[in-house]
Design an enzyme around this catalytic site. Structure first.
Site, PDB file in Angstrom:
ATOM      1  N   LEU A 100       4.593 -21.004  17.217  1.00  8.25           N
ATOM      2  CA  LEU A 100       3.190 -20.949  17.619  1.00  8.25           C
ATOM      3  C   LEU A 100       2.293 -20.510  16.476  1.00  8.25           C
ATOM      4  CD1 LEU A 100       3.525 -19.303  21.145  1.00  8.25           C
ATOM      5  CD2 LEU A 100       3.253 -21.710  20.591  1.00  8.25           C
ATOM      6  N   GLY A 101       2.857 -19.872  15.447  1.00 12.59           N
ATOM      7  CA  GLY A 101       2.055 -19.460  14.316  1.00 12.59           C
ATOM      8  C   GLY A 101       2.489 -18.121  13.773  1.00 12.59           C
ATOM      9  N   GLY A 149       0.976 -14.241  11.885  1.00 13.33           N
ATOM     10  CA  GLY A 149      -0.153 -13.332  11.744  1.00 13.33           C
ATOM     11  C   GLY A 149       0.214 -12.195  10.834  1.00 13.33           C
ATOM     12  N   GLY A 150      -0.679 -11.207  10.719  1.00 15.60           N
ATOM     13  CA  GLY A 150      -0.464 -10.115   9.793  1.00 15.60           C
ATOM     14  C   GLY A 150       0.720  -9.250  10.162  1.00 15.60           C
ATOM     15  N   MET A 151       1.149  -9.281  11.416  1.00 19.35           N
ATOM     16  CA  MET A 151       2.227  -8.412  11.856  1.00 19.35           C
ATOM     17  C   MET A 151       3.548  -9.155  11.967  1.00 19.35           C
ATOM     18  SD  MET A 151       2.167  -6.086  15.286  1.00 19.35           S
ATOM     19  CE  MET A 151       3.633  -5.259  15.877  1.00 19.35           C
ATOM     20  N   GLY A 152       3.496 -10.441  12.180  1.00 20.40           N
ATOM     21  CA  GLY A 152       4.741 -11.179  12.318  1.00 20.40           C
ATOM     22  C   GLY A 152       4.485 -12.618  12.698  1.00 20.40           C
ATOM     23  N   VAL A 184       5.004 -15.662  15.891  1.00 17.83           N
ATOM     24  CA  VAL A 184       5.091 -15.822  17.329  1.00 17.83           C
ATOM     25  C   VAL A 184       5.673 -17.194  17.627  1.00 17.83           C
ATOM     26  CG1 VAL A 184       3.841 -15.812  19.515  1.00 17.83           C
ATOM     27  CG2 VAL A 184       3.107 -14.325  17.652  1.00 17.83           C
ATOM     28  N   LYS A 192       7.276 -12.492  19.917  1.00 16.67           N
ATOM     29  CA  LYS A 192       6.781 -12.064  18.608  1.00 16.67           C
ATOM     30  C   LYS A 192       7.875 -11.327  17.858  1.00 16.67           C
ATOM     31  CE  LYS A 192       3.645  -8.950  18.651  1.00 16.67           C
ATOM     32  NZ  LYS A 192       2.294  -8.391  18.838  1.00 16.67           N
ATOM     33  N   ASP A 238      -9.396  -3.843  21.009  1.00 18.14           N
ATOM     34  CA  ASP A 238      -9.700  -5.104  20.327  1.00 18.14           C
ATOM     35  C   ASP A 238      -9.942  -6.205  21.354  1.00 18.14           C
ATOM     36  OD1 ASP A 238     -10.237  -6.689  18.153  1.00 18.14           O
ATOM     37  OD2 ASP A 238      -8.146  -7.168  17.730  1.00 18.14           O
TER      38      ASP A 238
END
Length: 625
Positions: free
Chosen positions: A26-27, A29-32, A34, A48, A142
């Protein structure tokens, strides 16, 4: 599944994570990263995996474990459940139920600003989700358009309870760091202050404005400008429909204590009729596309599912979300890994009491206690008291009352450190002097003292000195607290009549949203509906027993109270009034409430008594018994 395994191997992913089979990327990000995954029971999950660099940080693992435990505590109809997690795996992971829906931002981009009824339905879902999150001891921190998914049956708030790492930095959070999305941060969050659940309510207000207009309320040309707008400027609400503005504007108050709670917001929205298709057709088309794409992946089609098709952007946003326990003093604080998530030990502080010399503050004042050493002649409703002083002297106090117009003042003075206006009057029978100080928060209201005497024979100067002295006593008694009513909320005197009915509650009763609201006294409120139609709520206090006129009319029962319903067909055609005794007995001081509905000047006849009863159904439960 061989093709899928090869695809995931090429991308550096395992084909299986714990008991979950990875189906598509799915893509990242900054943390990991998904992935779309199949759970052991066949359900689809958004799984994730944490970046290896973060996984080697012991502090990160501890906080990640703590947040996983916290996340499991949040459950509700509008938050996707956590299915499973392993914070001790070589690459820690967390799986939550996959939601096949676009983000709120994608929905607005595709369908444009959402209709008013759709935004109200969205508000119910978001407010309910926040109530669940806050009940679990969390603050989302957030809440933004990409963290709201629109599923076929309603919205879902995602990415709560998971700590985040700064981009390019393995340190999870740093004291004083601003974490969140600039356009939807609360002012206190933008300034790095300690947060309460009210911070999420501010962000919610921004989401409602975006949904209704397609534009965030504080957007600037740059991130610093946007943050400045959030902290210092009022939101841009010019294009927001009145019914949505009524919900959003209080949420966007700069002072957290002035923002409504989730329960108050739900009351303001009111009941909604069920709908099998809650969103515009363009949004449901996006949902259908994501469902089909996920179905293809479940059948073994390999490859990456585009974010535009499955809403990966929203899921990956989970990699950059911050939540914090309410009981924590800073984001860095965390209990040991084996400790249960603590619940808040103290309730949030109550809102500050109103200023004593304000309209709201004077509702907590007993007007017959502001002047000591005088005999009370009679109480003049909730807002005044008449005393006897020195034989024939009569002293009256108004809390509040109408100020003396500056053009009519015969003297200016300083009373208890406040500017005062004085007016003397004299005729053949009676001399009188009145002194007033305007309330700081409302110059149209004042605290007043009138002193009168029948045989003064032109001694107005003496009466004015007495009026100023007693006005000073009244100011000191009110500001010092000696004239306050008892703390128990058992009197109508403390009630703000304008808080007894919301505009959104009035709308279905009258078929249109009220155009204005006006308080002619501190204990009355009138909603102007349309073309001279109005509904008024009046709270009164009488020392004398009821007269025949007050008890004339049809007796009905509302909320267990006996009320008198009558129409003024002779003097005011089709005007209907309900009046009932809220406190007291015959022959004793009585607190009385009344509702009066006036129909439009033109148009089809309306049943104003039915409307008055419907208003009473809302008002009676909110009055102290």
């Amino acid at each position: 599944m061989r093709g899928t395994r090869v695809e995931f191997a090429r991308r550096g992913l395992s084909a299986d994570v714990g008991p979950y089979r990875l189906l598509a990327s799915l893509g990242t990000g900054g943390m990991g990263r998904v992935s779309l995954a199949r759970a052991p029971d066949g359900r689809l999950a958004a799984l994730k995996q944490v970046h290896p660099a973060l996984a080697h940080d012991p502090g990160f693992r501890e906080r990640f474990r703590h947040e996983v435990l916290a996340s499991r505590r949040v459950s509700g109809a509008y938050t996707p459940p956590v299915l499973d997690a392993d914070p001790d795996a070589p690459e820690p992971w967390l799986a939550s139920l996959y939601i096949a829906g676009p983000t709120l931002q994608e929905a607005v981009d595709a369908a444009g600003p959402l209709p008013e009824d759709v935004v109200r339905r969205l508000a119910v879902g978001l407010v309910t989700a926040l109530a669940d999150i806050h009940r679990a001891g969390l603050i989302h921190r957030d809440l933004k358009p990409s963290n709201v998914l629109l599923a076929a049956d309603g919205p879902r708030v995602i990415d709560f309870g998971i700590a985040r790492a700064s981009e390019g930095d393995s340190e999870l959070t740093r004291s004083g760091a601003i974490i969140g999305s600039p356009g939807y941060l609360s002012p206190e969050q933008a300034q790095g202050q300690r947060l309460t659940p009210a911070s999420d309510v501010f962000s919610l207000g921004g989401l409602l404005v975006l949904a209704a207009t397609g534009r965030a309320p504080f957007t600037g040309r740059s991130t610093p400008q946007t943050l400045y707008n959030v902290v210092h400027l009022e939101p841009d609400l010019a294009a927001v429909p009145p019914a949505i503005r009524y919900l959003a504007e209080p949420c966007l108050a700069k002072d957290p204590l002035r923002r409504p709670s989730p329960s108050q917001l739900l009351d303001a929205v009111g009941a909604l009729a069920p709908s099998p298709r809650p969103w515009p057709d363009a949004v449901h088309a996006l949902i259908t596309g994501r469902e089909k794409a996920a179905s293809r992946a479940l059948r073994g089609r390999r490859g990456k599912i585009a974010a535009a098709v499955v809403g990966a952007a929203a899921v990956v946003a989970g990699a950059v979300t911050v939540s914090v326990l309410l009981a924590q003093s800073t984001p860095q604080a965390a209990p040991p890994a084996e400790a249960p998530v603590p619940r808040p030990t103290t309730p949030p502080p109550p809102p500050p009491p109103p200023a004593p010399l304000s309209v709201a503050g004077l509702r907590h004042i007993d007007p017959c206690k502001v002047l000591a050493g005088l005999d009370v002649r009679n109480r003049m409703g909730f807002t005044g008291c008449a005393f006897v002083s020195g034989g024939q002297h009569e002293v009256s106090v108004g809390v509040p009352s109408v100020p003396i117009p500056a053009a009519e003042a015969t003297e200016t003075a300083t009373v208890a450190g406040m500017p005062a206006l004085v007016r003397a009057e004299s005729d053949r029978v009676r001399d009188r002097c009145r002194a007033t100080v305007a309330l700081p928060d409302d110059p149209e209201s004042a605290l007043s003292v009138d002193v009168a005497r029948d045989d003064a024979a032109g001694a107005t100067a003496e009466l004015c000195e007495d009026a100023k002295a007693k006005l000073g006593e009244a100011v000191l008694a009110i500001t010092g607290g000696s004239a306050r009513l008892p703390d128990e909320n058992t009197t109508l005197g403390k009630v703000d009549a304008c808080a007894l009915l919301t505009d959104l509650e009035a709308q279905p009763i009258f078929g249109v949203l009220p155009t204005d609201r006006f308080s002619s006294t501190s204990h009355s409120c009138t909603w102007y509906v349309a073309d001279s139609a109005s509904v008024s709520v009046q709270l009164d206090y009488y020392d004398s027993p009821p007269n025949a006129d007050e008890t004339r009319g049809e007796r009905i029962t509302i909320g267990g109270m006996t009320a008198y319903q009558r129409s003024f067909t002779e003097t005011e055609p089709d005007v209907c009034e309900l009046r009932w005794l809220q406190h007291g007995t015959e022959g004793q001081p009585r607190e009385v409430a009344s509702i009066r509905v006036r129909p439009p000047a033109e148009g089809n006849p309306v049943d104003t008594c039915r409307q008055a009863r419907e208003v009473a159904d809302k008002v009676v439960p909110r009055l102290p018994r």
